[in-house]
Design a protein around this motif. Structure first.
Motif, short mmCIF file in Angstrom:
data_model
loop_
_atom_site.label_atom_id
_atom_site.label_comp_id
_atom_site.label_asym_id
_atom_site.label_seq_id
_atom_site.Cartn_x
_atom_site.Cartn_y
_atom_site.Cartn_z
N THR A 1 0.74 -1.16 0.18
CA THR A 1 -0.05 0.01 -0.10
C THR A 1 0.84 1.40 -0.10
N GLU A 2 1.82 1.45 0.80
CA GLU A 2 2.59 2.70 0.72
C GLU A 2 3.48 2.65 -0.23
N LEU A 3 3.91 1.76 -1.16
CA LEU A 3 4.70 1.81 -2.21
C LEU A 3 3.84 2.44 -3.44
N HIS A 4 2.47 2.00 -3.28
CA HIS A 4 1.49 2.33 -4.34
C HIS A 4 1.16 3.95 -4.17
N ASP A 5 1.10 4.17 -2.97
CA ASP A 5 0.55 5.57 -2.44
C ASP A 5 1.61 6.53 -2.83
N ALA A 6 2.88 6.04 -2.88
CA ALA A 6 3.94 6.87 -3.19
C ALA A 6 3.85 7.32 -4.65
N VAL A 7 3.57 6.43 -5.51
CA VAL A 7 3.45 6.51 -6.85
C VAL A 7 2.17 7.71 -7.18
N VAL A 8 1.36 7.37 -6.65
CA VAL A 8 0.05 8.35 -6.78
C VAL A 8 0.25 9.68 -6.13
N ASP A 9 0.96 9.80 -5.25
CA ASP A 9 1.25 11.14 -4.45
C ASP A 9 2.21 11.76 -5.43
N ALA A 10 3.16 11.27 -5.98
CA ALA A 10 4.15 11.81 -6.68
C ALA A 10 3.47 12.25 -7.92
N VAL A 11 2.56 11.39 -8.65
CA VAL A 11 2.09 11.98 -9.79
C VAL A 11 1.13 12.93 -9.68
N ILE A 12 0.39 12.91 -8.47
CA ILE A 12 -0.55 14.34 -8.15
C ILE A 12 0.33 15.50 -7.74
N ALA A 13 1.38 15.20 -7.23
CA ALA A 13 2.16 16.42 -7.02
C ALA A 13 2.91 16.96 -8.20
N ALA B 1 10.28 11.88 -8.83
CA ALA B 1 9.74 11.16 -7.91
C ALA B 1 8.72 10.27 -8.18
N ALA B 2 8.18 10.53 -9.25
CA ALA B 2 7.06 9.52 -9.66
C ALA B 2 7.70 8.19 -10.31
N ARG B 3 8.86 8.48 -11.16
CA ARG B 3 9.57 7.59 -11.76
C ARG B 3 10.13 6.59 -10.62
N THR B 4 10.60 7.25 -9.68
CA THR B 4 11.53 6.41 -8.77
C THR B 4 10.41 5.72 -7.99
N ALA B 5 9.32 6.06 -7.60
CA ALA B 5 8.40 5.46 -6.95
C ALA B 5 7.90 4.10 -7.62
N ALA B 6 7.51 4.38 -8.75
CA ALA B 6 7.19 3.51 -9.74
C ALA B 6 8.13 2.28 -9.79
N ARG B 7 9.44 2.59 -9.83
CA ARG B 7 10.48 1.53 -9.86
C ARG B 7 10.59 0.84 -8.76
N ASP B 8 10.52 1.63 -7.54
CA ASP B 8 10.62 1.03 -6.25
C ASP B 8 9.50 0.08 -5.93
N LEU B 9 8.43 0.42 -6.38
CA LEU B 9 7.08 -0.35 -6.30
C LEU B 9 7.41 -1.83 -7.19
N LEU B 10 7.79 -1.76 -8.26
CA LEU B 10 8.02 -3.17 -9.07
C LEU B 10 9.12 -3.85 -8.42
N ALA B 11 10.23 -3.14 -7.88
CA ALA B 11 11.19 -3.76 -7.29
C ALA B 11 10.88 -4.58 -6.08
N GLY B 12 10.00 -4.08 -5.25
CA GLY B 12 9.38 -4.60 -4.13
C GLY B 12 8.29 -5.69 -4.24
N VAL B 13 7.62 -5.58 -5.32
CA VAL B 13 6.75 -6.88 -5.78
C VAL B 13 7.79 -7.80 -6.32
N GLU B 14 8.59 -7.46 -7.13
CA GLU B 14 9.39 -8.84 -7.76
C GLU B 14 10.41 -9.26 -6.68
N GLU B 15 10.72 -8.66 -5.69
CA GLU B 15 11.67 -9.08 -4.47
C GLU B 15 10.76 -10.06 -3.77
N PHE B 16 9.41 -9.76 -3.54
CA PHE B 16 8.55 -10.77 -2.68
C PHE B 16 8.33 -12.01 -3.41
N ASP B 17 8.19 -11.78 -4.69
CA ASP B 17 8.09 -12.92 -5.51
C ASP B 17 8.96 -13.92 -5.53
#
Length: 221
Positions: free
Chosen positions: A188-200, A205-221
């Motif tokens: 949730t926090e990773l998704h929120d970071a992307v949305v908040d950066a886009v809205i801001a 920051a949006a690119r970084t947050a999107a990259r961090d989100l996908l890295a987080g998902v890949e790491e868990f998998d």
């Protein structure tokens, strides 16, 4: 629709049904008219209509549902072919494609989003967060996740990106659904970071947050 008058009736009726779908008169999720109604609309026999409908079922545009009717499930064969291709792709290949697409789209969304996009993103964010808090219905959780990601891509205002992403969505839904959605991390926090950066409007920051989100998902998998 026009009454069929020439030969190759099945092919002509198939083309007319396909045109109804492509034009948007029959949208994804709609139930198409019954066979008798289609016979009246095209001026052809029931066997002809049945074969034409079955042709589009095989093509992946229509789906017969026992006791309910026949429904539109895709808008063109190319979309179906892409979905089948992505569904069979290696997970690593799919993740690399997502990074190339979603990271760039998040940056563009931050630069181009408008008030309507912001409203859509906030609604999608709220629905996803609610669905992923103590997951009750994994199917709803998967759908809200997909819709939030799609809303970010849509906010990029790049029609080609969005068209391609829509072809990718079935495979992404399947990928998320394969996880233990109920007990796994919600991100949730990773998704929120992307949305908040886009809205801001913060492109970096949006690119970084999107990259961090996908890295987080890949790491868990």
């Amino acid at each position: 629709m026009q009454t069929i008058k020439r030969q190759s009736l099945i092919a002509q009726v198939t083309d007319q049904l396909r045109a109804e779908i492509a034009s948007g008169r029959w949208s994804v999720g709609d139930r198409i008219p019954t066979e008798p109604a289609l016979c009246d609309m095209t001026g052809t026999a029931r066997n002809t209509v049945r074969e034409a409908v079955q042709s589009l079922v095989h093509a992946g545009l229509l789906e017969r549902r026992q006791g309910s009717g026949t429904y539109v499930i895709a808008t063109d064969e190319q979309e179906v072919a892409f979905a089948d291709f992505f569904a069979a792709a290696r997970r690593q290949d799919l993740m690399e494609l997502r990074e190339a697409l979603e990271v760039t789209a998040a940056g563009l969304a931050a630069r181009r989003r408008d008030d309507a996009d912001i409203n859509t993103l906030r609604v999608a964010q709220e629905l996803r967060n609610r669905a992923w808090t103590g997951v009750v219905d994994p199917g709803v959780a998967v759908d809200t996740d997909a819709q939030l990601h799609r809303a970010i891509v849509a906010a990029s205002h790049n029609d080609v990106y969005l068209e391609f992403y829509d072809s990718l969505l079935p495979a992404l839904r399947q990928s998320v659904a394969q996880r233990d959605v109920a007990s796994g991390p919600s991100y949730t926090e990773l998704h929120d970071a992307v949305v908040d950066a886009v809205i801001a409007g913060d492109e970096n920051a949006a690119r970084t947050a999107a990259r961090d989100l996908l890295a987080g998902v890949e790491e868990f998998d």
